[in-house]
Write an enzyme that holds these catalytic residues in place. Structure first.
Site, PDB file in Angstrom:
ATOM      1  N   ARG A  69      -3.870 -10.082   4.769  1.00  0.00           N
ATOM      2  CA  ARG A  69      -4.219 -10.083   3.343  1.00  0.00           C
ATOM      3  C   ARG A  69      -3.017  -9.556   2.559  1.00  0.00           C
ATOM      4  O   ARG A  69      -2.639  -8.402   2.722  1.00  0.00           O
ATOM      5  CB  ARG A  69      -5.449  -9.204   3.129  1.00  0.00           C
ATOM      6  CG  ARG A  69      -5.942  -9.135   1.684  1.00  0.00           C
ATOM      7  CD  ARG A  69      -7.183  -8.248   1.600  1.00  0.00           C
ATOM      8  NE  ARG A  69      -7.645  -8.084   0.244  1.00  0.00           N
ATOM      9  CZ  ARG A  69      -7.141  -7.214  -0.617  1.00  0.00           C
ATOM     10  NH1 ARG A  69      -6.145  -6.435  -0.265  1.00  0.00           N
ATOM     11  NH2 ARG A  69      -7.625  -7.128  -1.844  1.00  0.00           N
TER      12      ARG A  69
ATOM     13  N   LYS B 234       0.816  -1.213   0.000  1.00  0.00           N
ATOM     14  CA  LYS B 234       0.000   0.000   0.000  1.00  0.00           C
ATOM     15  C   LYS B 234       0.850   1.262   0.000  1.00  0.00           C
ATOM     16  O   LYS B 234       2.034   1.230   0.322  1.00  0.00           O
ATOM     17  CB  LYS B 234      -0.987  -0.036   1.169  1.00  0.00           C
ATOM     18  CG  LYS B 234      -2.136  -0.999   0.847  1.00  0.00           C
ATOM     19  CD  LYS B 234      -3.318  -0.893   1.733  1.00  0.00           C
ATOM     20  CE  LYS B 234      -4.418  -1.808   1.149  1.00  0.00           C
ATOM     21  NZ  LYS B 234      -5.412  -2.162   2.144  1.00  0.00           N
TER      22      LYS B 234
HETATM   23  C1  7PM Z   1      -5.779   0.092  -5.338  1.00  0.00           C
HETATM   24  C2  7PM Z   1      -5.988   0.615  -4.066  1.00  0.00           C
HETATM   25  C3  7PM Z   1      -5.852  -1.231  -5.576  1.00  0.00           C
HETATM   26  C4  7PM Z   1      -6.282  -0.225  -3.045  1.00  0.00           C
HETATM   27  C5  7PM Z   1      -6.120  -2.087  -4.556  1.00  0.00           C
HETATM   28  C6  7PM Z   1      -6.341  -1.560  -3.300  1.00  0.00           C
HETATM   29  C7  7PM Z   1      -8.247  -4.312   1.384  1.00  0.00           C
HETATM   30  C8  7PM Z   1      -9.297  -5.069   0.863  1.00  0.00           C
HETATM   31  C9  7PM Z   1      -8.394  -3.872  -0.703  1.00  0.00           C
HETATM   32  C10 7PM Z   1      -7.955  -4.421   2.779  1.00  0.00           C
HETATM   33  C11 7PM Z   1      -9.771  -5.988   2.884  1.00  0.00           C
HETATM   34  C12 7PM Z   1      -5.438  -3.427  -2.104  1.00  0.00           C
HETATM   35  C13 7PM Z   1      -6.579  -2.439  -2.161  1.00  0.00           C
HETATM   36  N1  7PM Z   1      -7.683  -3.591   0.387  1.00  0.00           N
HETATM   37  N2  7PM Z   1     -10.052  -5.906   1.590  1.00  0.00           N
HETATM   38  N3  7PM Z   1      -9.375  -4.782  -0.452  1.00  0.00           N
HETATM   39  N4  7PM Z   1      -8.763  -5.282   3.477  1.00  0.00           N
HETATM   40  N5  7PM Z   1     -10.502  -6.813   3.658  1.00  0.00           N
HETATM   41  O1  7PM Z   1      -4.311  -2.942  -1.866  1.00  0.00           O
HETATM   42  O2  7PM Z   1      -7.069  -3.774   3.353  1.00  0.00           O
HETATM   43  O3  7PM Z   1      -5.611  -4.606  -2.359  1.00  0.00           O
HETATM   44  S1  7PM Z   1      -8.158  -3.212  -2.262  1.00  0.00           S
END
Ligand code: 7PM
Length: 287
Positions: free
Chosen positions: A260, A225
């Site tokens: 995750r 992130k």
């Molecule tokens: C762009 C920005 C692409 C953010 C993908 C993301 C989470 C999630 C996501 C989390 C849970 C990523 C995020 N983040 N589900 N879905 N917890 N439960 O980095 O932190 O995958 S999307």
């Protein structure tokens, strides 16, 4: 013993579980469902499971800053063939990363046993009814603002208090709709409407938040992130592995029971070290 109940099994939370991220976001030529897309997703899932993944989290809608919403229909056509293909061949639990009840229902019908809602029931409360009817696991993630404004929210003053208050609301909505406590997992939503310092505070003080919700397991997703990039001289996502592992170790140490991540093999090793440290001083024979 702590467990997490899904529609197909009871997951032991004796040791932290690794949830592997499988993105099924579109390329410009396809809205999903093509054989090559499904086949490459299946191969990725198989590799992640060989690397030690306990859960595969499949998402078809990018929540990246600036991305636009996709329709339920498009999201279904992207993710359902992948869920079905994996569920047919592999027994590892599948989670569907969506905040739309129609997508959740279609994915559950295709074999997903956990619903992962980044909006914590704010975007579509009917997700709770789908979870209740099918007795799936339900991840309630904290986020702020509507879909298009999630990453541009004015910061709140006390993030710990806000997250705790929003968890109470989300969990209450779920239980009111018939979801049992054993199905629910809470997630602090790293990177969703939080400042760099607030992301760090949430991870550093995770144990305090967990102490306020002893009945629920906690999931944490820091993998690759942007807060990590900011701390590492603007490192791009593919240069954030060490930072991802360090933050996973802190979250694990502070009591997260599901991590995750993108990098499964490396995270499994982190979990082994943290677990060993947690059990240290008990006079067990050296391993
Ligand atoms: C762009 C920005 C692409 C953010 C993908 C993301 C989470 C999630 C996501 C989390 C849970 C990523 C995020 N983040 N589900 N879905 N917890 N439960 O980095 O932190 O995958 S999307």
């Amino acid at each position: 013993m702590r467990i997490w109940r899904t529609s197909r099994r009871e997951l032991s939370l004796e040791r932290p579980l690794v949830m592997a991220i499988l993105n099924v976001t579109p390329d410009s030529f396809s809205d999903g469902g093509r054989f090559s897309d499904v086949d490459s997703a299946l191969k990725q899932a198989e590799q992640m499971i060989a690397d030690g993944a306990d859960i595969v989290d499949i998402g078809g809608e990018s929540t990246r800053p600036g991305s636009s919403r996709v329709s339920a229909e498009d999201e279904i056509s992207r993710v359902v063939p992948v869920v079905a293909a994996i569920a047919k061949r592999i027994d590892t639990p599948i989670s569907i990363d969506t905040s739309k009840s129609e997508v959740a229902r279609a994915a559950v019908d295709a074999g997903a046993e956990i619903i992962n809602d980044i909006s914590g029931l704010r975007f579509d409360e009917r997700i709770a009814a789908v979870a209740a009817e099918n007795k799936t696991g339900l991840v309630l993630m904290h986020s702020r603002g509507e879909f298009d404004a999630m990453h541009s929210q004015p910061p709140v003053d006390d993030i710990m208090a806000e997250v705790a208050a929003d968890f109470r609301r989300s969990a209450w909505l779920a239980v009111e709709d018939g979801v049992t406590a054993e199905q629910i997992v809470l997630d602090i939503g790293i990177g969703f409407g939080k400042t760099l310092d607030q992301n760090l505070e949430l991870i550093a003080k995770l144990d305090k938040l967990i102490a306020d919700f002893p009945q629920f397991p906690f999931l944490v997703g820091t993998s690759r992130k942007s807060f990590i990039g900011k701390l590492l001289d603007d490192a791009p996502p593919d240069k954030r592995l060490s930072g991802s592992l360090a933050s996973a170790a802190i979250a694990d140490w502070n009591g997260a029971t599901i991590l995750r991540v993108h990098d499964v093999k490396e995270t499994v090793e982190v979990v082994k070290i943290v677990s060993a440290a947690k059990h240290a001083g008990k006079n067990e024979i050296d391993g």
